[in-house]
Design a protein around this motif. Structure first.
Motif: not given
Length: 585
Positions: A174-192
């Motif tokens: 799907p159109n979902f993106n998680t960025d590995p840069y976690s400091n500002p909270g970009y990273w999110k756990r993959s839902k699928e």
């Protein structure tokens, strides 16, 4: 209703049909061909023939000019009512000046076949290209491919995956993106998990699906893929980063486990082979280890090589593979090439920067030579904005337009010589974070060459530069990532931003729907199509503006074609021409 229209526009044109033997005389008049059905051409060469309905029942028809066509090639165009009658020539004289036509004699709410035949040496070819259209009272400047669910595509790869001569589409959803840069909270756990889906460019049929699995997090930097015919068998393969099982940590991150480059059969999606991906060793953070790229380059000037890369911000590892997935060369940014560290961008651009006939790799603010050695590094740092083209036609060779992400006191926006890395001109004030993709294209006819656009992440400053380094505007286009496309009939490009196609001077030409994925010369003549995604749909927009010139299919330019293929890794960057003469561009 939309699905029915899709059948009219896409499925029926490709049904296998045959003509009764008939005599065709090419004269400067309207002909009637006493035949039943058209002969389809052999699929080694495809004209990309398309027909789109305009208002009042008019139909816009467009097709490709190929590099193999003689300079004096001409075309005849025929139309047949789907249900009654014979083929009737709709052009008064052979078409020699353009590769498009407006049929004003079609009737509203009628379905038509169109048949295009080339004329070589004064003789009309027996075989022709066909397409199908439903004439109607409103304009529909796009074709649609419908997904198997109401999701949107994240990316779209474009290539002929089944060898029929027609470009197909391999989307990632799907159109979902998680960025590995976690400091500002970009990273999110993959839902699928991400899924690749292949759709036939002829009838929109779903050909296959490939689940990338839990070893690949649902973000751009974890999941590069490439659709291209590397092995030379006549149909494109799909190359994709992959892993095994479910190696996620308790928080959802993937820190360990095997990583592979998988080769999938383009026709079926079946995995044919896998080899090890570049390893995680020597990367000091999860963020930096998670930057992965996949592209191709013609390193010997003749055959495509597959290129894997890992790293952007410190060490960078690059591996070139031949069509058998055997190593051509391996390179690391260390030792004598330590100065290449942290110069990576958000993707790789293949271009012949030194005019030796072989592709180099512009990996950001540095370039690798075709033999896997460092050619030059600028030391500017990581660029978000990076385009390679003949930006300034008054200078020999190619140039690179940069927008540098790290804070700088000067040269945060600049143009460099692609062969040497020498800075030609730059913005000499401070920059904080030049962000996103930017834009490059000849959008202003008042200045020779192309214009480059970039902006600060916080919206505090924008730049539009002419090729000679003159800053001609500081106004935002409403986005940090507009596109520049050939849309109307002149050599100057138009801007795509805010779901609108408009001229730089301000005239609006078209409103489009959906999130823009890519723009390229996919079908019809030399103007570029705009691909968008909506829930459950991939939409391919095309111009319906008549042009009185004809130019070679842009996808036959090597740098442009490779640039289209590279659009499924990292930041999307529009392909740029390397060899076709398009005036200022």
């Amino acid at each position: 209703m939309e699905h029915c229209l899709f059948l009219f526009h896409n499925v029926l044109p490709r049904l296998q049909m045959s003509l009764r033997v008939c005599l065709v005389v090419t004269v400067c008049s309207v002909l009637t061909i006493q035949c039943a059905e058209p002969i389809l051409p052999k699929k080694q060469v495809d004209r990309g023939l398309m027909a789109l309905p305009k208002a009042k029942g008019n139909v816009y028809i467009s097709w490709r000019l190929l590099q193999t066509d003689p300079t004096d090639i001409a075309f005849n165009l025929y139309r047949m009512d789907r249900y009654v009658g014979d083929f009737i020539q709709v052009n008064d004289c052979p078409l020699t000046q353009s590769t498009n036509f407006l049929d004003t004699t079609a009737v509203d709410q009628h379905a038509y076949w169109y048949l295009l035949k080339a004329i070589r040496n004064g003789r009309e070819e027996r075989r022709g290209a066909t397409t199908y259209v439903l004439a109607q009272s409103w304009e529909k400047p796009f074709r649609s491919i419908y997904f198997s669910g109401e999701y949107e595509a994240r990316m779209a790869g474009i290539a002929d995956i089944n060898g029929d001569g027609v470009l197909d589409y391999v989307i990632k959803q799907p159109n979902f993106n998680t960025d590995p840069y976690s400091n500002p909270g970009y990273w999110k756990r993959s839902k699928e998990t991400y899924t690749l889906e292949a759709y036939d460019g002829v009838d929109g049929k779903l050909l296959w699906q490939y689940d990338m699995g839990w070893a690949i997090e649902t973000g751009t930097w974890y999941s590069p893929y490439l659709v291209y015919d590397i092995d030379g068998d006549g149909s494109a393969e799909v190359y994709v980063k992959s892993g095994d099982g479910d190696p996620r940590e308790w928080d959802g991150r993937v820190l360990n486990g095997p990583e592979y480059l998988a080769k999938l059969d383009g026709r079926t999606g079946r995995m044919l082979r896998k080899i090890d991906w570049l390893d995680r060793r020597e990367f000091n953070t999860y963020n930096r280890a998670s930057r992965n790229f996949l592209t191709l380059a013609y390193l010997d000037g003749q055959q495509p090589s597959l290129i894997m890369q890992r790293g952007t911000y410190d060490i960078i590892k690059t591996l070139a593979l031949d069509k058998h997935l055997q190593t051509v060369w391996y390179w690391e940014a260390k030792g004598r090439d330590e100065g290449f560290q942290s110069q990576g961008g958000h993707g790789l651009i293949s271009a012949d920067v030194d005019a030796d006939g072989r592709d180099e790799l512009v990996m950001g603010s540095a370039v690798l030579d075709d033999n896997g050695t460092g050619l030059w590094t600028s030391g500017l740092g990581h660029p978000d904005v990076c385009f390679v083209a003949d930006i300034d036609p008054r200078r020999p060779g190619l140039e690179i337009f940069f927008g540098i992400e790290p804070r700088r006191q000067s040269q945060g926006v600049c143009m460099a010589d692609a062969r040497t890395g020498e800075i030609i001109w730059s913005y000499d004030g401070p920059t904080r974070h030049v962000h996103s993709m930017g834009m490059l294209g000849d959008i202003d006819p008042n200045h020779p060459g192309m214009e480059g656009y970039a902006g600060e992440q916080d919206g505090s400053q924008y730049w539009l530069y002419a090729a000679d380094g003159q800053r001609i505007s500081d106004i935002s286009f409403g986005t940090l990532a507009p596109l520049a496309v050939w849309w109307d009939a002149d050599q100057t490009k138009e801007v795509v931003a805010r779901n609108e196609v408009f001229k730089y001077a301000g005239e609006s030409l078209k409103t489009i729907e959906g999130r823009v994925l890519t723009a390229a010369d996919i079908m019809g003549d030399w103007r570029e199509e705009i691909i968008t995604t909506l829930p459950g749909e991939l939409r391919i927009y095309s111009t319906t503006t008549l042009a009185d010139t004809r130019r070679t299919w842009l996808m036959q330019d090597r740098q442009y074609r490779v640039g289209v293929a590279a659009g499924t890794m990292g930041y999307y960057r529009q392909p740029k021409l390397g060899g076709i003469d398009m005036g200022n561009e």
